[in-house]
Design a protein around this motif. Structure first.
Motif, PDB file in Angstrom:
ATOM      1  N   LEU A   1      38.737  32.770  44.092  1.00  0.00           N
ATOM      2  CA  LEU A   1      38.662  33.235  45.447  1.00  0.00           C
ATOM      3  C   LEU A   1      39.836  33.895  45.914  1.00  0.00           C
ATOM      4  CD1 LEU A   1      40.039  31.274  47.730  1.00  0.00           C
ATOM      5  CD2 LEU A   1      37.649  30.172  47.355  1.00  0.00           C
ATOM      6  N   GLU A   2      39.928  34.716  46.774  1.00  0.00           N
ATOM      7  CA  GLU A   2      41.201  35.251  47.357  1.00  0.00           C
ATOM      8  C   GLU A   2      40.972  35.602  48.844  1.00  0.00           C
ATOM      9  OE1 GLU A   2      44.005  39.298  47.096  1.00  0.00           O
ATOM     10  OE2 GLU A   2      42.501  38.964  45.759  1.00  0.00           O
ATOM     11  N   VAL A   3      41.944  34.638  49.628  1.00  0.00           N
ATOM     12  CA  VAL A   3      41.792  34.866  51.167  1.00  0.00           C
ATOM     13  C   VAL A   3      42.800  36.075  51.804  1.00  0.00           C
ATOM     14  CG1 VAL A   3      41.771  33.625  53.376  1.00  0.00           C
ATOM     15  CG2 VAL A   3      41.448  32.510  51.350  1.00  0.00           C
ATOM     16  N   ILE A   4      42.034  37.200  52.281  1.00  0.00           N
ATOM     17  CA  ILE A   4      42.928  38.158  52.833  1.00  0.00           C
ATOM     18  C   ILE A   4      43.345  38.094  54.280  1.00  0.00           C
ATOM     19  CG2 ILE A   4      43.071  40.531  53.105  1.00  0.00           C
ATOM     20  CD1 ILE A   4      41.167  40.894  50.703  1.00  0.00           C
ATOM     21  N   VAL A   5      44.313  38.215  54.596  1.00  0.00           N
ATOM     22  CA  VAL A   5      44.656  38.184  56.072  1.00  0.00           C
ATOM     23  C   VAL A   5      45.200  39.601  56.681  1.00  0.00           C
ATOM     24  CG1 VAL A   5      46.301  36.797  57.472  1.00  0.00           C
ATOM     25  CG2 VAL A   5      45.607  35.681  55.740  1.00  0.00           C
ATOM     26  N   TYR A  19      46.078  35.192  49.736  1.00  0.00           N
ATOM     27  CA  TYR A  19      46.451  33.958  49.195  1.00  0.00           C
ATOM     28  C   TYR A  19      45.199  33.518  48.200  1.00  0.00           C
ATOM     29  CZ  TYR A  19      49.213  33.050  53.308  1.00  0.00           C
ATOM     30  OH  TYR A  19      50.124  33.365  54.386  1.00  0.00           O
ATOM     31  N   VAL A  20      45.570  33.355  46.984  1.00  0.00           N
ATOM     32  CA  VAL A  20      44.831  33.170  45.907  1.00  0.00           C
ATOM     33  C   VAL A  20      44.921  31.421  45.799  1.00  0.00           C
ATOM     34  CG1 VAL A  20      45.262  35.054  44.580  1.00  0.00           C
ATOM     35  CG2 VAL A  20      46.638  33.379  44.205  1.00  0.00           C
ATOM     36  N   ALA A  21      44.122  30.958  44.935  1.00  0.00           N
ATOM     37  CA  ALA A  21      43.678  29.757  44.698  1.00  0.00           C
ATOM     38  C   ALA A  21      45.317  28.907  44.563  1.00  0.00           C
ATOM     39  CB  ALA A  21      43.003  29.200  43.695  1.00  0.00           C
ATOM     40  N   GLU A  22      46.139  29.619  43.511  1.00  0.00           N
ATOM     41  CA  GLU A  22      47.396  28.760  43.238  1.00  0.00           C
ATOM     42  C   GLU A  22      48.218  28.896  44.486  1.00  0.00           C
ATOM     43  OE1 GLU A  22      46.054  31.202  41.572  1.00  0.00           O
ATOM     44  OE2 GLU A  22      45.498  30.570  39.746  1.00  0.00           O
ATOM     45  N   GLU A  23      47.974  29.586  45.345  1.00  0.00           N
ATOM     46  CA  GLU A  23      49.004  29.777  46.479  1.00  0.00           C
ATOM     47  C   GLU A  23      48.541  28.913  47.876  1.00  0.00           C
ATOM     48  OE1 GLU A  23      50.497  34.009  45.590  1.00  0.00           O
ATOM     49  OE2 GLU A  23      49.201  33.755  47.199  1.00  0.00           O
ATOM     50  N   ILE A  24      47.518  28.076  47.693  1.00  0.00           N
ATOM     51  CA  ILE A  24      46.781  27.306  48.630  1.00  0.00           C
ATOM     52  C   ILE A  24      47.076  25.642  48.272  1.00  0.00           C
ATOM     53  CG2 ILE A  24      44.955  26.499  49.910  1.00  0.00           C
ATOM     54  CD1 ILE A  24      43.607  29.349  49.294  1.00  0.00           C
TER      55      ILE A  24
END
Length: 416
Positions: A282-286, A305-310
């Motif tokens: 998943l990718e969370v777009i802000v 934010y991708v999974a590695e950045e959470i």
């Protein structure tokens, strides 16, 4: 590398029995997925095989604004040069038709344009007319109505070219994404417990003192999904709500804020645990939108934010302090986080078993007390070692008494 992901058969999900079935994780290979939005906010999307290229020419102004600077400057320069050359040819033809270029012409016949004797002089006169700089040597006369018509056409064409080209340059320098360069997002997002609920959080700030009016934050989760009918949606965008959803996500961006999304049953992150998050694609777009206070132009800043950045189990450190009656913001700690006690399970499991949170907090408290005891014991040991070493040093520095005896055997002198 193997990754774990929870998968529930579609027939159970459709029949409403998914909540009764135990979640059985399976392992699958994770495929490296290209991110949809870069950290800088640019869209990682390439348009190919566009057959209707003529649609771009129907909106020439927007096409010019969207071009890169090098192409815009080339078009800007070539437009003026071509217009000057075109009207220079018109002035040369007018002079040629009137006989002004004939070296044997009669002296009592006035020229259409004085001192236009060659194409070079016609080119210089064309520049003088279009940019309204008259040097006084070349002047149009009333001899030729055609010359007056050409003068009127060149003035109108020059005004149109100036309006388009200068407007294009102004719009490129005042584009809304320029203001977005001073809107910053934290490098990482975090997931931690806030008010007894798992929350997805990130920090946003504005480096300028001029504010963004009516700032609003929108969140979207982008992932590849498959419908029950077997349709594969490569970019499925799912809107998620922030904590201020009741006020249309509007924020007062005076100081850096932590935007929070509560992971509830309506969230696409509801079934993800810490382990499954690392394996997800998943990718969370802000998206942050608002109106620039100084120019009134709507701007938009984006990141993802991708999974590695959470970071699971982290919390942002405070960066706003009060110093001598003024609130101070330390941007050097803008993206700093600290570890906090957070259950590693999903939000669904946490809702079904609230005792998990209590056990996690109790374990964290016990570990904290143990660490304090170890620190205190280490401090006591260090203080005892220092005191013992100081005693030994003091005893080694004590000077013994020395007695000197005379030859007769009697004590004579004592030196300490």
């Amino acid at each position: 590398m193997l990754a774990r992901k929870s998968i529930i058969p579609e027939e159970f999900a459709l029949s409403g029995l998914a909540s009764r079935m135990p979640r059985k994780p399976v392992f699958r290979d994770r495929v490296n997925k290209a991110r949809f939005i870069a950290k800088s906010g640019s869209c990682n999307l390439a348009h190919k095989n566009i057959r209707e290229q003529g649609r771009f020419l129907q909106d020439v102004f927007t096409t010019l604004v969207d071009l890169k600077w090098r192409f815009t400057l080339v078009i800007f320069t070539m437009t003026f040069l071509c217009s000057w050359l075109l009207f220079a040819m018109c002035w040369w033809l007018v002079a040629f038709a009137h006989g002004d270029l004939d070296p044997n012409r009669r002296a009592d016949i006035k020229q259409c344009v004085t001192d236009v004797n060659s194409f070079t002089s016609a080119f210089l006169f064309s520049i003088e007319v279009q940019v309204t700089i008259g040097f006084g040597g070349r002047v149009i006369t009333e001899q030729c109505p055609t010359a007056i018509t050409v003068l009127i056409l060149q003035n109108i064409a020059g005004l149109i070219i100036n309006a388009i080209m200068l407007g294009c340059i102004f719009m490129k320098t005042a584009q809304s994404h320029r203001r977005a360069e001073t809107l910053i997002f934290s490098r990482h997002a975090v997931i931690a417990v806030r008010n007894g609920r798992l929350c997805f959080m990130f920090r946003v700030g504005d480096l300028r003192k001029s504010m963004i009016i009516g700032a609003a934050v929108r969140l979207q989760v982008v992932r590849k999904t498959t419908t029950p009918e077997g349709e594969v949606i490569p970019i499925h965008q799912i809107d998620i709500q922030t904590e201020s959803a009741t006020s249309s996500n509007s924020i007062f961006l005076l100081a850096p804020l932590i935007i929070c999304h509560v992971i509830d049953k309506d969230s696409p992150l509801y079934d993800l645990s810490a382990m499954e998050l690392q394996c997800s694609d998943l990718e969370v777009i802000v998206i942050l939108e608002g109106v620039v206070e100084t120019t009134g132009i709507t701007t938009q800043a984006r990141t993802s934010y991708v999974a590695e950045e959470i970071q699971w189990g982290h919390r942002f450190v405070p960066i706003v302090t009060e110093e001598e009656g003024v609130y101070s913001v330390d941007y050097s700690k803008f993206g700093n986080t600290v570890k906090v006690a957070t259950p590693r399970c999903s939000a669904r499991e946490l809702d079904e078993k609230p005792s998990i949170l209590i056990q996690t907090l109790q374990k964290s408290e016990l570990s904290h007390q143990n660490s304090l005891r170890k620190r205190n014991s280490m401090r006591r040991n260090n203080s005892m070692r220092k005191s013992n070493s100081m005693r030994r040093n003091n005893s080694s520095l004590a000077v013994p008494k020395v007695q000197f005896l005379t030859p007769g055997g009697s004590q004579n002198v004592t030196v300490t």
